[in-house]
Design a protein around this motif. Structure first.
Motif, PDB file in Angstrom:
ATOM      1  N   ALA A   1       0.466  -1.249   0.087  1.00 52.46           N
ATOM      2  CA  ALA A   1       0.261  -0.026  -0.517  1.00 52.46           C
ATOM      3  C   ALA A   1       0.593   1.613  -0.639  1.00 52.46           C
ATOM      4  CB  ALA A   1      -0.933   0.482   1.442  1.00 52.46           C
ATOM      5  N   THR A   2       0.690   2.499  -0.609  1.00 50.09           N
ATOM      6  CA  THR A   2       1.135   3.927   0.036  1.00 50.09           C
ATOM      7  C   THR A   2       0.328   5.047   0.254  1.00 50.09           C
ATOM      8  OG1 THR A   2       0.320   3.978  -2.394  1.00 50.09           O
ATOM      9  CG2 THR A   2       2.406   3.030  -1.971  1.00 50.09           C
ATOM     10  N   ASP A   3       0.896   5.907   0.824  1.00 45.21           N
ATOM     11  CA  ASP A   3       0.244   7.162   1.275  1.00 45.21           C
ATOM     12  C   ASP A   3       0.873   8.174   0.426  1.00 45.21           C
ATOM     13  OD1 ASP A   3      -0.942   9.577   2.288  1.00 45.21           O
ATOM     14  OD2 ASP A   3      -0.302   8.904   3.627  1.00 45.21           O
ATOM     15  N   LEU A   4      -0.017   8.548  -0.254  1.00 46.99           N
ATOM     16  CA  LEU A   4       1.097   9.387  -1.369  1.00 46.99           C
ATOM     17  C   LEU A   4       0.209  10.888  -1.546  1.00 46.99           C
ATOM     18  CD1 LEU A   4       1.966   7.528  -4.750  1.00 46.99           C
ATOM     19  CD2 LEU A   4       3.400   7.737  -3.002  1.00 46.99           C
ATOM     20  N   GLY A   5       1.218  11.779  -0.618  1.00 52.36           N
ATOM     21  CA  GLY A   5       0.107  13.032  -0.056  1.00 52.36           C
ATOM     22  C   GLY A   5      -0.756  12.718   0.126  1.00 52.36           C
ATOM     23  N   GLY A   6      -1.867  11.781   1.101  1.00 49.45           N
ATOM     24  CA  GLY A   6      -2.976  11.720   1.308  1.00 49.45           C
ATOM     25  C   GLY A   6      -2.902  12.075   2.540  1.00 49.45           C
ATOM     26  N   HIS A   7      -2.212  12.041   3.190  1.00 49.24           N
ATOM     27  CA  HIS A   7      -2.646  12.514   5.019  1.00 49.24           C
ATOM     28  C   HIS A   7      -2.068  14.055   5.430  1.00 49.24           C
ATOM     29  CE1 HIS A   7      -1.937  12.817   9.002  1.00 49.24           C
ATOM     30  NE2 HIS A   7      -2.851  12.882   9.646  1.00 49.24           N
ATOM     31  N   GLU A   8      -0.747  14.461   4.787  1.00 54.77           N
ATOM     32  CA  GLU A   8       0.154  15.036   3.655  1.00 54.77           C
ATOM     33  C   GLU A   8       0.378  15.475   2.850  1.00 54.77           C
ATOM     34  OE1 GLU A   8       3.052  16.351   7.550  1.00 54.77           O
ATOM     35  OE2 GLU A   8       1.908  14.374   8.898  1.00 54.77           O
ATOM     36  N   GLU A   9      -0.052  16.666   1.803  1.00 52.07           N
ATOM     37  CA  GLU A   9       0.768  16.644   0.930  1.00 52.07           C
ATOM     38  C   GLU A   9       2.436  16.633   1.128  1.00 52.07           C
ATOM     39  OE1 GLU A   9      -1.154  19.893  -2.173  1.00 52.07           O
ATOM     40  OE2 GLU A   9      -2.172  20.728  -0.180  1.00 52.07           O
ATOM     41  N   SER A  10       3.052  16.697   1.773  1.00 50.16           N
ATOM     42  CA  SER A  10       4.719  17.238   0.957  1.00 50.16           C
ATOM     43  C   SER A  10       5.065  15.355   2.108  1.00 50.16           C
ATOM     44  CB  SER A  10       5.041  18.152   2.161  1.00 50.16           C
ATOM     45  OG  SER A  10       5.273  17.832   3.475  1.00 50.16           O
ATOM     46  N   ILE A  11       4.152  13.992   2.612  1.00 52.62           N
ATOM     47  CA  ILE A  11       4.383  13.540   2.998  1.00 52.62           C
ATOM     48  C   ILE A  11       4.058  11.942   2.103  1.00 52.62           C
ATOM     49  CG2 ILE A  11       4.429  12.108   4.981  1.00 52.62           C
ATOM     50  CD1 ILE A  11       6.175  14.487   5.521  1.00 52.62           C
ATOM     51  N   ASN A  12       4.824  11.073   1.458  1.00 53.21           N
ATOM     52  CA  ASN A  12       4.795  10.015   0.913  1.00 53.21           C
ATOM     53  C   ASN A  12       5.339   8.712   1.738  1.00 53.21           C
ATOM     54  OD1 ASN A  12       3.580  11.484  -1.772  1.00 53.21           O
ATOM     55  ND2 ASN A  12       6.455  11.203  -1.929  1.00 53.21           N
ATOM     56  N   CYS A  13       4.646   7.457   1.193  1.00 53.00           N
ATOM     57  CA  CYS A  13       4.521   6.791   2.590  1.00 53.00           C
ATOM     58  C   CYS A  13       4.604   4.931   1.558  1.00 53.00           C
ATOM     59  CB  CYS A  13       3.837   6.447   3.534  1.00 53.00           C
ATOM     60  SG  CYS A  13       3.983   5.453   4.382  1.00 53.00           S
ATOM     61  N   VAL A  14       5.026   4.070   1.575  1.00 55.98           N
ATOM     62  CA  VAL A  14       5.053   3.019   0.805  1.00 55.98           C
ATOM     63  C   VAL A  14       4.772   1.976   2.908  1.00 55.98           C
ATOM     64  CG1 VAL A  14       5.904   3.431  -0.954  1.00 55.98           C
ATOM     65  CG2 VAL A  14       7.648   2.528   1.070  1.00 55.98           C
ATOM     66  N   ALA A  15       3.882   1.081   2.140  1.00 54.08           N
ATOM     67  CA  ALA A  15       4.036  -0.187   3.606  1.00 54.08           C
ATOM     68  C   ALA A  15       3.746  -1.018   2.583  1.00 54.08           C
ATOM     69  CB  ALA A  15       2.639   0.541   4.399  1.00 54.08           C
TER      70      ALA A  15
END
Length: 255
Positions: free
Chosen positions: A186-200
């Motif tokens: 999964a990813t979060d590409l700017g979904g919570h904070e526009e400047s933060i990305n995440c891979v899980a």
């Protein structure tokens, strides 16, 4: 392993398939009935098997009690932390470990964190709930729920618009969970904070169920989303290593 121990251990997966009589056990082991009977009596004395009124044997209550005790005493954080630290040392970015809190409805919590080595860091802390509708770790944990539970959770959640990329509603969330369940990450590409990305990636137990999730997060000023995605194979290998240690064997992902 001694032949006696090997034979005794062979009986347990046989009985896991259902009750079996003495003749069936002896045939499976390829031994005389007297040998099978001695093994069954020993297992029965220790509560590992139980002889029913119809003279068939099934798994005993003590075996289930021991299994439950072993699971309860497993500390996923203790097992995972050295792997998280190694991943952090390799990539330099913030690494999280999260679980679905079963005692609090609709809450996914960070239970471990290894800080980024870069000056710009993301704000998160151990014990803090994640933004459940956008966080990559939450998507992995919820995607593994049975379909009726996934739908029930999605329909009772609220969908804050943290950024223009936030999940807008239950339909979109369910579609995202279906995608995550299929691809296994999964990813979060700017979904919570526009400047933060995440891979899980998920951590699985012995039965293939997702018991926790790990993630690597970084701000855009340190690494782009595309660059962060190149770390996904490394993140998945780390999750698989933790899964193997936690489960005591290589876990088989559920279909």
């Amino acid at each position: 392993m001694s032949q006696t121990v090997d034979r005794a251990l062979t009986i347990l997966p046989l009985l896991a398939e259902g009750p079996a009589n003495l003749e069936q056990v002896a045939a499976r082991l390829g031994v005389h009935k007297s040998t099978a009977l001695r093994l069954l009596r020993t297992l029965h004395e220790h509560g590992m098997v139980y002889r029913q009124a119809d003279q068939r044997y099934r798994l005993g209550a003590r075996l289930f009690a021991l299994a439950q005790q072993a699971v309860e005493n497993l500390d996923i954080r203790e097992i995972a932390h050295p792997h998280l630290a190694e991943l952090n040392a390799d990539c330099g970015h913030t690494v999280h470990l999260a679980v679905h809190e079963k005692y609090v409805e609709d809450q996914v919590l960070y239970i471990d964190k290894v800080e980024s080595r870069y000056p710009v860091r993301m704000y998160s802390r151990i014990g803090k709930p994640v933004a459940i509708t956008v966080a990559a770790v939450a998507k992995l944990l919820l995607a593994d729920l049975p379909e009726p539970e996934r739908r029930a959770v999605a329909e009772r959640l609220e969908y804050p618009r943290y950024t223009p990329r936030s999940t807008p509603d239950a339909a979109a969330f369910l579609a995202e969970l279906a995608k995550v369940r299929e691809q296994g990450w999964a990813t979060d590409l700017g979904g919570h904070e526009e400047s933060i990305n995440c891979v899980a990636a998920p951590i699985r137990g012995a039965e293939g169920r997702v018991v926790a999730a790990i993630s690597v997060s970084a701000p855009n000023v340190v690494v782009s989303a595309d660059e962060l995605l190149t770390l996904l194979p490394r993140v998945r290998r780390t999750a698989e290593a933790i899964s193997t240690e936690y489960a005591g064997q290589p876990p088989s992902p559920r279909p």
